[in-house]
Design a protein around this motif. Structure first.
Motif, mmCIF file in Angstrom:
data_model
loop_
_atom_site.group_PDB
_atom_site.id
_atom_site.type_symbol
_atom_site.label_atom_id
_atom_site.label_comp_id
_atom_site.label_asym_id
_atom_site.label_seq_id
_atom_site.Cartn_x
_atom_site.Cartn_y
_atom_site.Cartn_z
ATOM 1 N N VAL A 80 1.644 8.970 -2.460
ATOM 2 C CA VAL A 80 1.231 7.645 -2.923
ATOM 3 C C VAL A 80 2.376 6.664 -2.685
ATOM 4 N N VAL A 81 2.054 5.531 -2.092
ATOM 5 C CA VAL A 81 3.035 4.481 -1.818
ATOM 6 C C VAL A 81 2.542 3.179 -2.434
ATOM 7 N N PHE A 82 3.402 2.538 -3.221
ATOM 8 C CA PHE A 82 3.139 1.199 -3.752
ATOM 9 C C PHE A 82 3.910 0.207 -2.891
ATOM 10 N N LEU A 83 3.189 -0.711 -2.277
ATOM 11 C CA LEU A 83 3.783 -1.688 -1.377
ATOM 12 C C LEU A 83 3.771 -3.057 -2.047
ATOM 13 N N GLY A 84 4.948 -3.682 -2.119
ATOM 14 C CA GLY A 84 5.059 -5.026 -2.697
ATOM 15 C C GLY A 84 5.805 -5.954 -1.761
ATOM 16 N N GLU A 109 0.233 7.727 8.638
ATOM 17 C CA GLU A 109 0.636 9.136 8.636
ATOM 18 C C GLU A 109 1.744 9.400 7.626
ATOM 19 N N TRP A 110 2.339 8.350 7.068
ATOM 20 C CA TRP A 110 3.401 8.527 6.086
ATOM 21 C C TRP A 110 2.869 8.686 4.668
ATOM 22 N N TRP A 111 1.643 8.322 4.427
ATOM 23 C CA TRP A 111 1.117 8.338 3.071
ATOM 24 C C TRP A 111 -0.356 8.749 3.083
ATOM 25 N N ASP A 112 -0.843 9.123 1.904
ATOM 26 C CA ASP A 112 -2.257 9.445 1.719
ATOM 27 C C ASP A 112 -3.007 8.319 1.014
ATOM 28 N N LEU A 113 -2.300 7.599 0.157
ATOM 29 C CA LEU A 113 -2.909 6.464 -0.556
ATOM 30 C C LEU A 113 -1.890 5.342 -0.596
ATOM 31 N N LEU A 114 -2.303 4.169 -0.139
ATOM 32 C CA LEU A 114 -1.451 2.982 -0.154
ATOM 33 C C LEU A 114 -1.987 2.007 -1.185
ATOM 34 N N CYS A 115 -1.136 1.589 -2.107
ATOM 35 C CA CYS A 115 -1.508 0.644 -3.158
ATOM 36 C C CYS A 115 -0.779 -0.671 -2.883
ATOM 37 N N ASP A 116 -1.507 -1.667 -2.449
ATOM 38 C CA ASP A 116 -0.935 -2.959 -2.085
ATOM 39 C C ASP A 116 -0.939 -3.865 -3.311
ATOM 40 N N LEU A 117 0.226 -4.120 -3.861
ATOM 41 C CA LEU A 117 0.314 -4.907 -5.090
ATOM 42 C C LEU A 117 -0.065 -6.376 -4.896
ATOM 43 N N PRO A 118 0.363 -7.068 -3.818
ATOM 44 C CA PRO A 118 -0.015 -8.476 -3.687
ATOM 45 C C PRO A 118 -1.524 -8.694 -3.580
ATOM 46 N N THR A 119 -2.234 -7.819 -2.883
ATOM 47 C CA THR A 119 -3.681 -7.990 -2.702
ATOM 48 C C THR A 119 -4.497 -7.264 -3.758
#
Length: 782
Positions: free
Chosen positions: A403-407, A470-480
């Protein structure tokens, strides 16, 4: 995890009658020998300093068992060798060399200095005047342990000499909990080093690029590192003026001189009760006793029971907390007293200060306004393509996905807060294994090391991560506020449990859109309704804790159905291993506490099949993760501390009262079993953990007051009477409705009228009005 655990034997402190002990142990666990410390008096009978505003009846019902009360331990004793803060780091950005480490106090921390400097100076710090980051260090403590081992041996030797000379001060409180080290480690290695980092950018036209960027970090093994934020603000500002090690030394000495010795150490069950309640004076007696003990140690006079208690005797040095969920202390830095609030209860996987509500609203609002379908994956989309994104996140973490949280263009502190909230959300204070593999903030230069960690939870600000599924299974985009399932995610394997439900003809294709039977949609509706009605952060956390507990109990029922037995539950004595074991029969007709039945309760068999079918893939995915195996270890280690009453299964039978329409015979058997089993302090604590305020408290138990059988009604009165004089139970009694209290006093008067035995102490026999009875005046009279 291999330490021998003492068990708390039953005692009839509150009931005053000899009860049959239900301490028989299952053959699956090693026989544990009782510790001498747990054979002392119950905490409910302690002599405590009281507030005048408190109900005084609790003092009148305490039955003394010994001349000396059991001492209450401190979470952070004065003679402890553990430091609040172990290291203070300072880094800065050099125009030619990049991030560099300037100072490390009191010694150099092990590890790569350049890596630490890069973590302390996140991307895009120059565009913000201030930013916070949090990261974890897996620092080996073997060297520190070698230095402290000699000190600990000397302490144990001195303690043994005192015992031999008959000078034991009774300091052992008989805690039914395991050591904090065992809880923190959990077989996963030494505790993490939590790092709170502050970055400041000050404009300076005399230097290149027109600004000076410096960062200061505090390294501690306490997860409540957010309390040091005001100190970092002052210290970093001082460091800009005086960039010398002496500035760090003043901060180091100030934070380590913080006194938390009056913070009492609660047992496992007491911590669960305190965490689940909003009552601000829950276990205030523990804090009063800590102050009482300190006065005795310093040779000052302590008011006895004969003199009226007064809060002035504790002020100003030992003021009682306004809210027992937090302990108020202070740190004196540069002659400035800075107040701090340390949480009394700290659950695993809870690090720093974060908000469940903020995390939920970030991803719930876009989903509610314009829902977008997710690609189907049996581990994640348990409610079909329009599964709630928060449920997607929980499923991903339970099944150990990356899981990756992107901000992007957000402060790194905001990203770190989301990661920490997600770890606590999936844990619920029950499961472990998330924060140890979490990276609240990381950058692109550490991607190779990150990809070596299975099931990581990472926070990033670089948008490059979004272009590499390919680096993550779930991406959580905080701004959107959107989540994205990777196109490279591995499909869920076919398991034995999946085949079992196929053969039973109860299987629903996980790639179909009909998954509403999981109950997740109704749960999220309840969460949103609670947030809208401003229930508060504590209420939301309690609901998530109940959700995770339900998931683990469903997983245990699933394993019993598919594999014949479960690793997630240790059945009590005289219980059957079969999942079809009857829940209303007694193994011994002469012992009401041998009522059979265990595990989660469904309204009917069809509902059980539907809900397990909807969750089969998620449960099977969880059964291969580190949090699953850590949970099994916790069940074995905390079995006796968490279940002083092994028969009957209090949680199961209380759920039967709450969820099922029982016959008078079955309901009566539960009330009688509870009355016979729940007698001592620890037993009442265990019962209160399954009757939290969020689940109507004592309401379902009070329904026994209206049972047609007089014996059942009287047994319920006995049970509620013991609860009402319990240290924590009295608060649950005060929250009980007036109608139930009227029934309580009516049944009690009928019993006393037909019996020559007088009423118990603390209950007035004077005539009362119905309104006075309903308000509980009978309990407040001494």
């Amino acid at each position: 995890m291999t330490s021998t655990l003492p068990y708390r034997p039953s005692d009839d402190t509150l009931s005053g009658s000899g009860a049959t002990s239900n301490r028989a142990k299952p053959s699956a666990l090693p026989r544990l020998t009782p510790s001498p410390s747990v054979l002392k008096r119950s905490p409910s009978s302690q002599t405590l300093l009281r507030r005048p505003s408190e109900n005084t009846y609790a003092n009148t019902v305490a039955i003394p068992q010994s001349s000396r009360p059991r001492r209450c331990k401190s979470q952070y004793p004065l003679d402890s060798s553990e430091r609040h803060v172990e290291f203070i780091l300072v880094a800065s950005f050099h125009i030619d060399r990049g991030p560099i480490m300037e100072h490390q106090y009191p010694a150099a921390i092990s590890g790569d200095e350049s890596m630490l400097a890069e973590l302390m100076l996140p991307d895009q710090t120059h565009v913000r005047s201030q930013d916070w980051t949090i990261f974890f260090l897996h620092k080996d403590t073997s060297a520190d342990d070698d230095d402290e081992s000699l000190h600990e041996k000397k302490k144990r030797k001195n303690k043994g000499n005192k015992s031999d000379n008959g000078e034991d001060d009774g300091s052992d409180d008989g805690s039914d909990d395991v050591s904090s080290d065992d809880e923190d480690d959990g077989g996963e290695g030494p505790p993490l080093m939590y790092v709170l980092n502050l970055v400041n950018t000050k404009q300076d036209n005399t230097v290149k690029r027109g600004a000076v960027v410096k960062a200061m970090a505090i390294c501690t093994r306490h997860s409540f590192l957010h309390i040091y934020k005001p100190l970092l603000l002052l210290a970093l500002d001082d460091y800009f003026k005086n960039p010398y090690p002496e500035t760090l030394a003043r901060l180091y000495d100030a934070v380590n001189s913080m006194d938390l010795s009056l913070l009492p150490k609660l047992s496992l069950l007491e911590r669960q009760i305190l965490q689940a309640t909003n009552t601000k004076d829950m276990f205030i007696e523990k804090f009063e006793q800590m102050a009482h003990q300190r006065l005795e140690e310093e040779g000052e006079s302590v008011p006895d029971d004969a003199s009226p208690p007064s809060p002035k005797k504790l002020a100003p040095r030992f003021a009682l907390p306004r809210d027992t969920h937090e302990f108020e202390s202070k740190v004196v830095y540069n002659d400035i007293p800075i107040p701090v609030k340390v949480p009394t209860v700290i659950w695993p996987e809870t690090v720093g200060d974060f908000s469940f509500i903020k995390l939920i609203q970030t991803f719930a609002a876009p989903h509610a306004t314009s829902p977008q379908p997710f690609p189907l994956h049996s581990h994640l989309t348990t409610s079909g393509p329009f599964t709630h994104p928060i449920i997607i996140l929980i499923n991903a973490m339970l099944t150990q996905k990356r899981v990756v949280f992107l901000g992007h263009n957000r402060p790194s502190g905001e990203v770190a807060e989301a990661v920490l909230a997600a770890c606590a959300l999936a844990s619920g204070g029950i499961l472990r294994g998330f924060t140890r593999h979490a990276f609240p903030y990381t950058d692109l230069t550490k991607i190779d090391d990150l990809l070596k960690v299975p099931g990581f939870i990472a926070g990033v600000t670089n948008p490059t991560f979004a272009n590499h599924p390919e680096w993550w299974d779930l991406l959580c985009d905080l701004p959107t506020g959107r989540m994205k399932i990777s196109s490279h995610i591995e499909p869920a394997p076919v398991t034995e449990g999946l085949l079992f439900f196929q053969q039973q003809s109860h299987f629903v294709n996980p790639n179909s859109s009909s998954h509403s039977d999981s109950g997740d949609n109704l749960f999220m509706e309840d969460i949103h309704r609670s947030i809208t009605n401003r229930y508060g952060e504590n209420s939301i956390r309690a609901k998530w804790r109940a959700y995770i507990i339900k998931f683990t109990r469903m997983a245990a029922a699933f394993e019993e159905m598919v594999y014949g037995a479960s690793n997630l539950f240790i059945i009590g004595p005289n219980e059957e291993l079969s999942p079809d074991s009857p829940s209303s029969q007694q193994a011994d007709p002469l012992d009401p506490t041998t009522l059979r039945g265990h595990g989660y309760v469904w309204p009917n068999e069809a509902a059980k099949q539907r809900e397990l079918t909807a969750s089969v893939s998620r449960i099977e995915g969880w059964r291969t993760t580190r949090s699953y195996y850590s949970f099994i270890q916790d069940i074995a280690t905390l079995y006796y501390p968490a279940r002083p009453i092994q028969k009957p299964d209090l949680h199961h039978h209380h759920d039967r009262l709450r969820s099922l329409k029982l016959s008078h015979t079955d309901a009566g058997a539960i009330y009688v079993a509870f009355s016979h089993a729940v007698r001592d302090y620890a037993g009442i604590c265990q019962l209160l953990t399954v009757t939290p305020e969020s689940r109507a408290g004592l309401f379902y138990l009070s329904m026994g007051l209206f049972h047609p059988d007089q014996d059942v009604r009287e047994a319920t009165v006995d049970l509620l009477e013991r609860i009402s004089v319990h240290m924590a139970g009295r608060h649950f009694w005060n929250q009980l409705g007036r109608f139930a209290k009227l029934a309580f006093f009516r049944v009690k008067r009928e019993r006393d009228a037909s019996s020559p035995v007088s009423a118990g102490p603390g209950f007035s026999k004077e005539p009362q009005s119905l309104m006075g009875v309903a308000m509980g005046d009978g309990l407040r009279r001494s």
